[in-house]
Design a protein around this motif. Structure first.
Motif, PDB file in Angstrom:
ATOM      1  N   ASP A   1       0.995  -1.389  -0.202  1.00  0.00           N
ATOM      2  CA  ASP A   1      -0.054  -0.462   0.307  1.00  0.00           C
ATOM      3  C   ASP A   1       0.668   1.010   0.091  1.00  0.00           C
ATOM      4  OD1 ASP A   1      -2.815  -1.441   0.389  1.00  0.00           O
ATOM      5  OD2 ASP A   1      -2.553  -1.268   2.146  1.00  0.00           O
ATOM      6  N   GLU A   2       0.247   2.501   0.174  1.00  0.00           N
ATOM      7  CA  GLU A   2       0.913   3.556   0.088  1.00  0.00           C
ATOM      8  C   GLU A   2       1.779   3.209   1.569  1.00  0.00           C
ATOM      9  OE1 GLU A   2       0.719   8.297  -0.682  1.00  0.00           O
ATOM     10  OE2 GLU A   2      -0.827   6.959  -1.285  1.00  0.00           O
ATOM     11  N   LEU A   3       3.273   4.244   1.150  1.00  0.00           N
ATOM     12  CA  LEU A   3       3.308   4.364   2.773  1.00  0.00           C
ATOM     13  C   LEU A   3       3.085   5.680   3.794  1.00  0.00           C
ATOM     14  CD1 LEU A   3       7.846   4.214   1.536  1.00  0.00           C
ATOM     15  CD2 LEU A   3       6.013   2.542   2.922  1.00  0.00           C
ATOM     16  N   THR A   4       2.641   5.579   4.875  1.00  0.00           N
ATOM     17  CA  THR A   4       2.134   6.468   5.807  1.00  0.00           C
ATOM     18  C   THR A   4       2.831   7.269   6.501  1.00  0.00           C
ATOM     19  OG1 THR A   4       2.002   4.804   7.223  1.00  0.00           O
ATOM     20  CG2 THR A   4       0.499   5.321   5.493  1.00  0.00           C
ATOM     21  N   THR A   5       2.162   8.153   6.882  1.00  0.00           N
ATOM     22  CA  THR A   5       2.981   9.341   7.975  1.00  0.00           C
ATOM     23  C   THR A   5       3.766   8.652   8.806  1.00  0.00           C
ATOM     24  OG1 THR A   5       1.061   9.553   8.856  1.00  0.00           O
ATOM     25  CG2 THR A   5       1.182  11.116   7.163  1.00  0.00           C
ATOM     26  N   GLU A   6       3.092   6.704   9.453  1.00  0.00           N
ATOM     27  CA  GLU A   6       4.000   5.645  10.220  1.00  0.00           C
ATOM     28  C   GLU A   6       5.521   6.192  10.176  1.00  0.00           C
ATOM     29  OE1 GLU A   6       2.877   2.682  11.698  1.00  0.00           O
ATOM     30  OE2 GLU A   6       3.530   1.791   9.945  1.00  0.00           O
ATOM     31  N   ALA A   7       5.607   5.826   8.606  1.00  0.00           N
ATOM     32  CA  ALA A   7       7.532   5.219   7.580  1.00  0.00           C
ATOM     33  C   ALA A   7       8.096   7.229   7.741  1.00  0.00           C
ATOM     34  CB  ALA A   7       7.402   5.264   6.168  1.00  0.00           C
ATOM     35  N   THR A   8       7.154   7.636   7.768  1.00  0.00           N
ATOM     36  CA  THR A   8       8.175   9.326   7.227  1.00  0.00           C
ATOM     37  C   THR A   8       8.561   9.355   8.956  1.00  0.00           C
ATOM     38  OG1 THR A   8       6.449  10.429   5.845  1.00  0.00           O
ATOM     39  CG2 THR A   8       7.419  11.705   7.819  1.00  0.00           C
ATOM     40  N   TYR A   9       7.641   9.215  10.525  1.00  0.00           N
ATOM     41  CA  TYR A   9       8.382   9.038  11.517  1.00  0.00           C
ATOM     42  C   TYR A   9       9.513   8.057  11.676  1.00  0.00           C
ATOM     43  CZ  TYR A   9       3.416  11.602  12.644  1.00  0.00           C
ATOM     44  OH  TYR A   9       2.435  12.585  11.921  1.00  0.00           O
ATOM     45  N   PHE A  10       9.065   6.715  11.792  1.00  0.00           N
ATOM     46  CA  PHE A  10      10.268   5.971  11.318  1.00  0.00           C
ATOM     47  C   PHE A  10      11.691   6.458  10.965  1.00  0.00           C
ATOM     48  CE2 PHE A  10      12.900   2.990   8.669  1.00  0.00           C
ATOM     49  CZ  PHE A  10      13.280   2.175   9.390  1.00  0.00           C
ATOM     50  N   PHE A  11      11.687   7.639   9.896  1.00  0.00           N
ATOM     51  CA  PHE A  11      13.222   7.903   9.075  1.00  0.00           C
ATOM     52  C   PHE A  11      12.973   8.898   9.746  1.00  0.00           C
ATOM     53  CE2 PHE A  11      11.583   5.226   5.953  1.00  0.00           C
ATOM     54  CZ  PHE A  11      12.589   4.924   5.275  1.00  0.00           C
ATOM     55  N   ASP A  12      12.254   9.715  10.645  1.00  0.00           N
ATOM     56  CA  ASP A  12      12.659  11.276  11.280  1.00  0.00           C
ATOM     57  C   ASP A  12      13.345  10.577  12.359  1.00  0.00           C
ATOM     58  OD1 ASP A  12      12.270  12.942   9.102  1.00  0.00           O
ATOM     59  OD2 ASP A  12      10.165  12.930   9.683  1.00  0.00           O
ATOM     60  N   SER A  13      12.998   9.560  13.150  1.00  0.00           N
ATOM     61  CA  SER A  13      13.183   8.885  14.176  1.00  0.00           C
ATOM     62  C   SER A  13      15.020   8.856  14.456  1.00  0.00           C
ATOM     63  CB  SER A  13      12.418   8.035  15.287  1.00  0.00           C
ATOM     64  OG  SER A  13      12.333   6.770  14.151  1.00  0.00           O
ATOM     65  N   PHE A  14      15.612   8.317  13.158  1.00  0.00           N
ATOM     66  CA  PHE A  14      16.949   7.793  13.523  1.00  0.00           C
ATOM     67  C   PHE A  14      17.688   8.913  13.716  1.00  0.00           C
ATOM     68  CE2 PHE A  14      20.951   7.024  10.870  1.00  0.00           C
ATOM     69  CZ  PHE A  14      20.756   5.685  11.573  1.00  0.00           C
ATOM     70  N   ARG A  15      18.704   8.406  14.890  1.00  0.00           N
ATOM     71  CA  ARG A  15      19.150   8.742  15.349  1.00  0.00           C
ATOM     72  C   ARG A  15      20.972   8.281  16.014  1.00  0.00           C
ATOM     73  NH1 ARG A  15      15.904  11.956  14.525  1.00  0.00           N
ATOM     74  NH2 ARG A  15      15.096  13.785  15.713  1.00  0.00           N
ATOM     75  N   VAL A  16      22.064   8.514  14.931  1.00  0.00           N
ATOM     76  CA  VAL A  16      23.256   8.720  15.220  1.00  0.00           C
ATOM     77  C   VAL A  16      23.729   9.097  16.409  1.00  0.00           C
ATOM     78  CG1 VAL A  16      25.444   7.627  14.136  1.00  0.00           C
ATOM     79  CG2 VAL A  16      23.074   7.385  13.167  1.00  0.00           C
ATOM     80  N   TYR A  17      24.974   8.494  17.464  1.00  0.00           N
ATOM     81  CA  TYR A  17      25.534   8.649  18.078  1.00  0.00           C
ATOM     82  C   TYR A  17      26.939   7.986  18.147  1.00  0.00           C
ATOM     83  CZ  TYR A  17      21.252   9.143  19.887  1.00  0.00           C
ATOM     84  OH  TYR A  17      19.611  10.073  20.503  1.00  0.00           O
ATOM     85  N   PRO A  18      27.977   8.857  16.958  1.00  0.00           N
ATOM     86  CA  PRO A  18      29.372   8.900  16.411  1.00  0.00           C
ATOM     87  C   PRO A  18      30.617   8.298  17.446  1.00  0.00           C
ATOM     88  CG  PRO A  18      28.500  10.799  15.028  1.00  0.00           C
ATOM     89  CD  PRO A  18      27.746  10.602  16.354  1.00  0.00           C
ATOM     90  N   SER A  19      30.540   8.926  18.820  1.00  0.00           N
ATOM     91  CA  SER A  19      31.141   8.696  19.743  1.00  0.00           C
ATOM     92  C   SER A  19      31.043   7.418  20.683  1.00  0.00           C
ATOM     93  CB  SER A  19      31.254  10.341  21.375  1.00  0.00           C
ATOM     94  OG  SER A  19      29.757   9.829  21.417  1.00  0.00           O
ATOM     95  N   ARG A  20      29.838   6.689  20.094  1.00  0.00           N
ATOM     96  CA  ARG A  20      30.567   5.647  20.673  1.00  0.00           C
ATOM     97  C   ARG A  20      30.309   4.667  20.194  1.00  0.00           C
ATOM     98  NH1 ARG A  20      23.755   6.488  23.115  1.00  0.00           N
ATOM     99  NH2 ARG A  20      24.904   7.968  24.344  1.00  0.00           N
ATOM    100  N   ILE A  21      30.539   4.911  18.674  1.00  0.00           N
ATOM    101  CA  ILE A  21      30.756   3.772  17.616  1.00  0.00           C
ATOM    102  C   ILE A  21      32.575   3.231  17.906  1.00  0.00           C
ATOM    103  CG2 ILE A  21      31.001   3.327  15.371  1.00  0.00           C
ATOM    104  CD1 ILE A  21      29.448   5.123  14.274  1.00  0.00           C
ATOM    105  N   VAL A  22      32.707   1.965  18.136  1.00  0.00           N
ATOM    106  CA  VAL A  22      33.448   0.564  18.393  1.00  0.00           C
ATOM    107  C   VAL A  22      33.586  -0.282  17.230  1.00  0.00           C
ATOM    108  CG1 VAL A  22      35.275  -0.824  19.620  1.00  0.00           C
ATOM    109  CG2 VAL A  22      33.773   1.119  20.317  1.00  0.00           C
ATOM    110  N   ASN A  23      34.533   0.456  15.763  1.00  0.00           N
ATOM    111  CA  ASN A  23      34.768  -0.667  14.962  1.00  0.00           C
ATOM    112  C   ASN A  23      35.057  -1.939  14.815  1.00  0.00           C
ATOM    113  OD1 ASN A  23      34.941   2.223  13.553  1.00  0.00           O
ATOM    114  ND2 ASN A  23      33.355   1.305  13.120  1.00  0.00           N
ATOM    115  N   TYR A  24      34.863  -3.324  14.672  1.00  0.00           N
ATOM    116  CA  TYR A  24      35.117  -3.973  14.597  1.00  0.00           C
ATOM    117  C   TYR A  24      35.958  -5.009  13.976  1.00  0.00           C
ATOM    118  CZ  TYR A  24      32.707  -4.587  19.142  1.00  0.00           C
ATOM    119  OH  TYR A  24      31.796  -4.091  20.498  1.00  0.00           O
ATOM    120  N   ARG A  25      36.274  -4.140  12.401  1.00  0.00           N
ATOM    121  CA  ARG A  25      36.888  -5.437  11.354  1.00  0.00           C
ATOM    122  C   ARG A  25      37.856  -3.204  11.288  1.00  0.00           C
ATOM    123  NH1 ARG A  25      32.882  -6.190   6.292  1.00  0.00           N
ATOM    124  NH2 ARG A  25      35.098  -6.288   5.996  1.00  0.00           N
TER     125      ARG A  25
END
Length: 205
Positions: A181-205
């Motif tokens: 079906d058509e993507l709803t405002t729920e999908a908009t909230y999903f994408f808008d809610s994404f937050r990244v905290y770079p200082s917490r990233i510990v790479n394993y490769r």
């Protein structure tokens, strides 16, 4: 090592794995066909999760945190798959599947420019998401100053997909929503809610 090829390979392998469970439940509902294998593999098995050696996403209300608490995102619906590198939820009401996948890239990815990163993401995502589908729109994105892109795709099976990819301190984040079906405002909230905290990233490769 060709790092452009490496990132492309990681994107392709992750989306190949990610889109298998995304397609199955929607197709099953559309055709009213139940797949025993999918049901067995996709149900949230508490015993298996507790026995996993690697940490999985941490649920807090409707928000999910990465294993290192390096990202947070609101995931609508019911969890259908939860591993150390991906999380998939399904909203049965609007027939929408949501996904987040994250993976570390090789060390050389630190030296990519924003333009190079976007070009590689663009190529890898276009080639893997649906070669028979149509990219309706492509947009440059930024999260915490790090580069990314967004693709809106009309898939060849009739479903619609919205996908974003970012590279933050060598960690690749892929998030997507897909629905018949058509993507709803729920999908908009999903994408808008994404937050990244770079200082917490510990790479394993």
């Amino acid at each position: 090592m060709n790092l452009n090829y490496s990132l492309k390979t990681v994107v392709i392998s992750l989306f190949s794995l990610a889109l298998l469970p995304i397609e199955n439940p929607v197709i099953a509902r559309e055709n009213q066909v139940k797949s025993t294998n999918y049901q067995i593999n996709s149900k949230l098995n508490i015993t298996q999760i507790l026995n996993r050696k690697q940490p999985i996403q941490i649920a807090r209300d409707d928000y999910y945190w990465g294993p290192q608490r390096d990202f947070r995102i609101w995931m609508p619906g019911v969890v259908t798959d939860n591993t150390s590198k991906s999380l998939i939820t399904t909203n049965e009401t609007n027939k929408t599947i949501y996904i987040i996948v994250h993976e570390d890239l090789p060390q050389g990815a630190n030296y990519w420019t924003q333009e190079e990163t976007r070009q590689i993401l663009q190529t890898a995502m276009r080639e893997n998401l649906d070669t028979q589908g149509k990219v309706i729109k492509s947009t440059n994105m930024v999260v915490e100053g790090y580069p990314g892109i967004e693709l809106l795709i009309q898939h060849s099976d009739g479903s619609q997909g919205q996908y974003q990819g970012y590279v933050v301190r060598r960690r690749l984040y892929l998030i997507g929503a897909r629905s018949y079906d058509e993507l709803t405002t729920e999908a908009t909230y999903f994408f808008d809610s994404f937050r990244v905290y770079p200082s917490r990233i510990v790479n394993y490769r």
